[in-house]
Design a protein around this motif. Sequence first.
Motif, mmCIF file in Angstrom:
data_model
loop_
_atom_site.group_PDB
_atom_site.id
_atom_site.type_symbol
_atom_site.label_atom_id
_atom_site.label_comp_id
_atom_site.label_asym_id
_atom_site.label_seq_id
_atom_site.Cartn_x
_atom_site.Cartn_y
_atom_site.Cartn_z
ATOM 1 N N PRO A 173 12.129 2.741 -1.213
ATOM 2 C CA PRO A 173 11.141 3.562 -0.501
ATOM 3 C C PRO A 173 10.496 2.874 0.695
ATOM 4 N N HIS A 174 10.221 1.574 0.581
ATOM 5 C CA HIS A 174 9.605 0.856 1.689
ATOM 6 C C HIS A 174 10.019 -0.611 1.608
ATOM 7 N N PRO A 175 10.351 -1.227 2.732
ATOM 8 C CA PRO A 175 10.841 -2.612 2.685
ATOM 9 C C PRO A 175 9.813 -3.633 2.202
ATOM 10 N N LEU A 176 8.528 -3.315 2.274
ATOM 11 C CA LEU A 176 7.516 -4.254 1.803
ATOM 12 C C LEU A 176 7.235 -4.134 0.311
ATOM 13 N N HIS A 177 7.786 -3.118 -0.333
ATOM 14 C CA HIS A 177 7.594 -2.950 -1.772
ATOM 15 C C HIS A 177 8.869 -3.365 -2.487
ATOM 16 N N PRO A 178 8.797 -4.362 -3.367
ATOM 17 C CA PRO A 178 10.010 -4.925 -3.973
ATOM 18 C C PRO A 178 10.520 -4.140 -5.185
ATOM 19 N N TYR A 179 10.979 -2.957 -4.946
ATOM 20 C CA TYR A 179 11.619 -2.181 -6.012
ATOM 21 C C TYR A 179 12.530 -1.143 -5.369
ATOM 22 N N PHE A 180 13.426 -0.599 -6.202
ATOM 23 C CA PHE A 180 14.230 0.518 -5.742
ATOM 24 C C PHE A 180 14.259 1.577 -6.814
ATOM 25 N N ILE A 181 14.601 2.789 -6.406
ATOM 26 C CA ILE A 181 14.679 3.927 -7.318
ATOM 27 C C ILE A 181 16.134 4.357 -7.411
ATOM 28 N N LEU A 182 16.620 4.457 -8.628
ATOM 29 C CA LEU A 182 18.000 4.837 -8.905
ATOM 30 C C LEU A 182 17.992 6.200 -9.596
ATOM 31 N N LYS A 183 18.758 7.142 -9.059
ATOM 32 C CA LYS A 183 18.860 8.467 -9.684
ATOM 33 C C LYS A 183 20.261 8.628 -10.253
ATOM 34 N N ILE A 184 20.322 9.077 -11.501
ATOM 35 C CA ILE A 184 21.592 9.234 -12.205
ATOM 36 C C ILE A 184 21.630 10.607 -12.867
ATOM 37 N N GLN A 185 22.766 11.292 -12.722
ATOM 38 C CA GLN A 185 23.014 12.528 -13.464
ATOM 39 C C GLN A 185 24.355 12.389 -14.144
ATOM 40 N N ASP A 201 27.293 14.048 -17.207
ATOM 41 C CA ASP A 201 27.856 15.334 -17.635
ATOM 42 C C ASP A 201 27.344 15.785 -18.997
ATOM 43 N N GLY A 202 26.491 15.001 -19.630
ATOM 44 C CA GLY A 202 25.908 15.400 -20.904
ATOM 45 C C GLY A 202 26.514 14.705 -22.107
ATOM 46 N N THR A 203 27.632 14.029 -21.942
ATOM 47 C CA THR A 203 28.244 13.326 -23.063
ATOM 48 C C THR A 203 27.511 12.021 -23.379
ATOM 49 N N ILE A 204 26.749 11.513 -22.426
ATOM 50 C CA ILE A 204 25.996 10.268 -22.600
ATOM 51 C C ILE A 204 24.716 10.382 -21.777
ATOM 52 N N THR A 205 23.663 9.753 -22.239
ATOM 53 C CA THR A 205 22.391 9.829 -21.525
ATOM 54 C C THR A 205 22.401 8.879 -20.322
ATOM 55 N N PRO A 206 21.576 9.158 -19.311
ATOM 56 C CA PRO A 206 21.557 8.311 -18.120
ATOM 57 C C PRO A 206 21.180 6.850 -18.400
ATOM 58 N N ASP A 207 20.252 6.616 -19.328
ATOM 59 C CA ASP A 207 19.878 5.232 -19.607
ATOM 60 C C ASP A 207 20.991 4.469 -20.318
ATOM 61 N N LEU A 208 21.764 5.133 -21.156
ATOM 62 C CA LEU A 208 22.894 4.472 -21.816
ATOM 63 C C LEU A 208 24.035 4.212 -20.837
ATOM 64 N N VAL A 209 24.278 5.143 -19.914
ATOM 65 C CA VAL A 209 25.332 4.931 -18.937
ATOM 66 C C VAL A 209 24.934 3.806 -17.979
ATOM 67 N N LEU A 210 23.638 3.661 -17.690
ATOM 68 C CA LEU A 210 23.175 2.547 -16.865
ATOM 69 C C LEU A 210 23.391 1.219 -17.586
ATOM 70 N N SER A 211 23.097 1.185 -18.857
ATOM 71 C CA SER A 211 23.324 -0.032 -19.645
ATOM 72 C C SER A 211 24.800 -0.410 -19.672
ATOM 73 N N GLU A 212 25.652 0.582 -19.842
ATOM 74 C CA GLU A 212 27.104 0.351 -19.846
ATOM 75 C C GLU A 212 27.581 -0.137 -18.469
ATOM 76 N N ALA A 213 27.042 0.445 -17.407
ATOM 77 C CA ALA A 213 27.407 0.022 -16.053
ATOM 78 C C ALA A 213 26.963 -1.413 -15.794
ATOM 79 N N CYS A 214 25.782 -1.784 -16.275
ATOM 80 C CA CYS A 214 25.308 -3.164 -16.118
ATOM 81 C C CYS A 214 26.234 -4.141 -16.832
ATOM 82 N N ASN A 215 26.657 -3.802 -18.050
ATOM 83 C CA ASN A 215 27.575 -4.677 -18.787
ATOM 84 C C ASN A 215 28.909 -4.820 -18.063
#
Length: 156
Positions: A64-76, A78-92
């Motif tokens: 959102p702003h270069p002086l703020h040290p964070y980012f926002i990730l949006k995930i959708q 297909d319904g077979t897995i929740t977004p937080d679980l797919v993020l965990s799998e992607a991180c692994n």
Amino acid sequence: MNAPNRYELYVIEEGETPVEVIEDTKIPNAATIKILKQDHTLGNMLRAQLLTMPQVLFAGYKVPHPLHPYFILKIQTDGTITPDLVLSEACNQLIGTLSTLESKFKREFSFKEADGGPGAASAAGGAFATSDDPYGTGAGTGGGAGWGNRDDYLDF
């Protein structure tokens, strides 16, 4: 002046949660994830890894702003897995990919040193050898050793 102290860009303070998951109520199987103390480097890698997964319909990030040290990730998904679980799998998967890349890099670098290539000659402590040509144009026609006496690749 307005920039925060450098340590504030990467040190997570007490009480701060590094990852915050917010379920999206307007879009089914979607979530907005706020990741603190990170920037485009991690955001782009996560987005790219998420888009390779067949369960993910959409993945995008923004800082959102270069002086703020964070980012926002949006995930959708297909319904077979929740977004937080797919993020965990992607991180692994991303950790596995990066460790494979690191081992391949170390292996190739050790081969270069063992073969006595340019990296080994420079590491041996000599000056810039005449056989080492960073532009791949031969020894150059500048007449002497050193950068000042050699033709540059931009010289016509």
